[in-house]
Design a protein around this motif. Structure first.
Motif, PDB file in Angstrom:
ATOM      1  N   ARG A 173      26.086  -6.319 -75.030  1.00  0.00           N
ATOM      2  CA  ARG A 173      26.991  -5.615 -74.353  1.00  0.00           C
ATOM      3  C   ARG A 173      26.691  -4.241 -73.964  1.00  0.00           C
ATOM      4  O   ARG A 173      26.282  -3.284 -74.951  1.00  0.00           O
ATOM      5  CB  ARG A 173      28.324  -5.436 -75.562  1.00  0.00           C
ATOM      6  CG  ARG A 173      29.683  -4.865 -74.969  1.00  0.00           C
ATOM      7  CD  ARG A 173      30.583  -5.844 -74.228  1.00  0.00           C
ATOM      8  NE  ARG A 173      31.611  -5.056 -73.540  1.00  0.00           N
ATOM      9  CZ  ARG A 173      32.879  -4.970 -73.861  1.00  0.00           C
ATOM     10  NH1 ARG A 173      33.112  -5.065 -75.134  1.00  0.00           N
ATOM     11  NH2 ARG A 173      33.723  -4.297 -72.938  1.00  0.00           N
ATOM     12  N   ALA A 174      26.884  -3.891 -72.645  1.00  0.00           N
ATOM     13  CA  ALA A 174      26.560  -2.565 -72.054  1.00  0.00           C
ATOM     14  C   ALA A 174      25.173  -2.295 -72.274  1.00  0.00           C
ATOM     15  O   ALA A 174      24.912  -1.042 -72.771  1.00  0.00           O
ATOM     16  CB  ALA A 174      27.641  -1.420 -72.517  1.00  0.00           C
ATOM     17  N   GLY A 175      24.378  -3.189 -72.561  1.00  0.00           N
ATOM     18  CA  GLY A 175      22.794  -3.135 -72.926  1.00  0.00           C
ATOM     19  C   GLY A 175      22.370  -3.041 -74.112  1.00  0.00           C
ATOM     20  O   GLY A 175      21.203  -2.709 -74.463  1.00  0.00           O
ATOM     21  N   VAL A 176      23.570  -3.173 -75.054  1.00  0.00           N
ATOM     22  CA  VAL A 176      23.313  -3.051 -76.627  1.00  0.00           C
ATOM     23  C   VAL A 176      23.129  -4.410 -77.212  1.00  0.00           C
ATOM     24  O   VAL A 176      24.417  -5.063 -77.067  1.00  0.00           O
ATOM     25  CB  VAL A 176      24.288  -2.242 -77.248  1.00  0.00           C
ATOM     26  CG1 VAL A 176      23.938  -1.953 -78.677  1.00  0.00           C
ATOM     27  CG2 VAL A 176      24.299  -0.728 -76.294  1.00  0.00           C
ATOM     28  N   PRO A 177      22.327  -4.874 -77.828  1.00  0.00           N
ATOM     29  CA  PRO A 177      22.189  -5.946 -78.554  1.00  0.00           C
ATOM     30  C   PRO A 177      23.217  -6.082 -79.531  1.00  0.00           C
ATOM     31  O   PRO A 177      23.388  -5.248 -80.248  1.00  0.00           O
ATOM     32  CB  PRO A 177      20.582  -6.156 -79.141  1.00  0.00           C
ATOM     33  CG  PRO A 177      20.067  -5.192 -78.233  1.00  0.00           C
ATOM     34  CD  PRO A 177      20.729  -4.107 -77.862  1.00  0.00           C
ATOM     35  N   ALA A 178      23.725  -7.261 -79.690  1.00  0.00           N
ATOM     36  CA  ALA A 178      24.548  -7.621 -80.900  1.00  0.00           C
ATOM     37  C   ALA A 178      23.979  -8.636 -81.627  1.00  0.00           C
ATOM     38  O   ALA A 178      23.662  -9.637 -81.014  1.00  0.00           O
ATOM     39  CB  ALA A 178      25.936  -7.818 -80.277  1.00  0.00           C
ATOM     40  N   HIS A 179      23.989  -8.669 -82.777  1.00  0.00           N
ATOM     41  CA  HIS A 179      23.610  -9.877 -83.759  1.00  0.00           C
ATOM     42  C   HIS A 179      24.788 -10.662 -84.075  1.00  0.00           C
ATOM     43  O   HIS A 179      25.564 -10.137 -84.964  1.00  0.00           O
ATOM     44  CB  HIS A 179      22.951  -9.265 -84.914  1.00  0.00           C
ATOM     45  CG  HIS A 179      22.508 -10.345 -85.955  1.00  0.00           C
ATOM     46  ND1 HIS A 179      21.582 -11.270 -85.645  1.00  0.00           N
ATOM     47  CD2 HIS A 179      23.009 -10.720 -87.148  1.00  0.00           C
ATOM     48  CE1 HIS A 179      21.383 -12.175 -86.746  1.00  0.00           C
ATOM     49  NE2 HIS A 179      22.289 -11.775 -87.523  1.00  0.00           N
TER      50      HIS A 179
END
Length: 262
Positions: A173-179
């Motif tokens: 999301r917006a270049g930020v990985p989410a686990h």
């Protein structure tokens, strides 16, 4: 204390046959532990048990099970810390058991890597059914070589600033990985398949959990809250009395910069 309860008299599976499902039960009530182990053994599964958190972690790391049944309240270290430790080593499907019907506890459990939960008391029939559904979801999520005509189904899905890599089962999301847990990923993908469209809880239960009744609507609600916590509260819209819809997130590149002041 840890025990392994595979059926020693059962012959090894024939060459090419699927290996039996391995499960670790971590529960400090011996009566409940034995009841679960007996029922799962009767299903043909290989069951190992542990009565405290520390031994539970050691058992999971040794056995490398397909699924873990994990009580929240354990001596030594609690089930939440057990879940953190085993997921940090190697992700595994976890169904948590809790004596309290407290949504906060459930959300914390989902947040540390649990895939599903049940509150006590519970029926053994439902426990087995939930574990089988969980295993189907996990196995469905395992990487596989797609056939040539399935290439389109493997491409990444971009919706605004949300990127869903279906083949790699990764989300940004917006270049930020989410686990995300396997269940959270499947829920997000289901919502993202029809962005802006309201999907009922019953639809989500059937598509993501393979449930044909509406007894698990709180499970849907809790997993949606977990998605919001990991990806932003603006991502999933609640339609009260109906279900949920994926809002189309705004891509920063599409936002017009404010005009400079004169």
């Amino acid at each position: 204390m840890s025990t392994s309860r595979p059926d020693a008299a059962r012959p090894a599976p024939p060459a090419g046959a699927a290996a039996p499902t391995r499960v670790v039960v971590i529960e400090d009530e011996p009566t409940i532990t034995s009841a679960i182990a007996d029922r799962l053994t009767a299903e043909g599964w290989e069951v190992s048990t542990a009565l405290d958190g520390v031994t539970g972690v050691e058992t999971v790391l040794r056995v490398r099970p397909d699924v873990v049944v994990l009580d929240v309240m354990l001596p030594g270290i609690d089930g939440l810390e057990v879940c953190r430790r085993i997921q940090a080593d190697s992700p595994v499907a976890v169904l948590m058991l809790t004596a309290r019907d407290d949504e906060t506890d459930m959300l914390i459990g989902l947040g540390v890597g649990a895939d599903d939960y049940m509150t006590k008391p519970f029926s053994m029939r439902e426990l087995v059914a939930r574990l089988k559904v969980l295993l189907r979801r996990v196995r469905r999520a395992e990487p596989a070589t797609p056939p040539p005509d399935a290439a389109d189904a493997q491409v990444a899905l971009q919706i605004g600033d949300l990127l869903i890599d279906r083949a790699g089962r990764r989300v940004m999301r917006a270049g930020v990985p989410a686990h995300l847990t396997p269940t959270e990923f499947d829920l997000l993908l289901c919502l993202a398949s029809s962005p802006g469209t309201v999907l009922t809880r019953e639809h989500l239960l059937a598509d993501v959990w393979d449930w044909v009744d509406a007894t698990g609507t709180r499970t849907v609600d809790s997993h949606v809250k977990a998605l919001r916590r990991k990806l932003g509260s603006d991502l999933v819209r609640t339609v009260h009395g109906v279900g949920y819809a994926l809002e189309i997130p705004e891509d920063p590149e599409d936002v017009d910069a404010p005009a400079p002041e004169a």
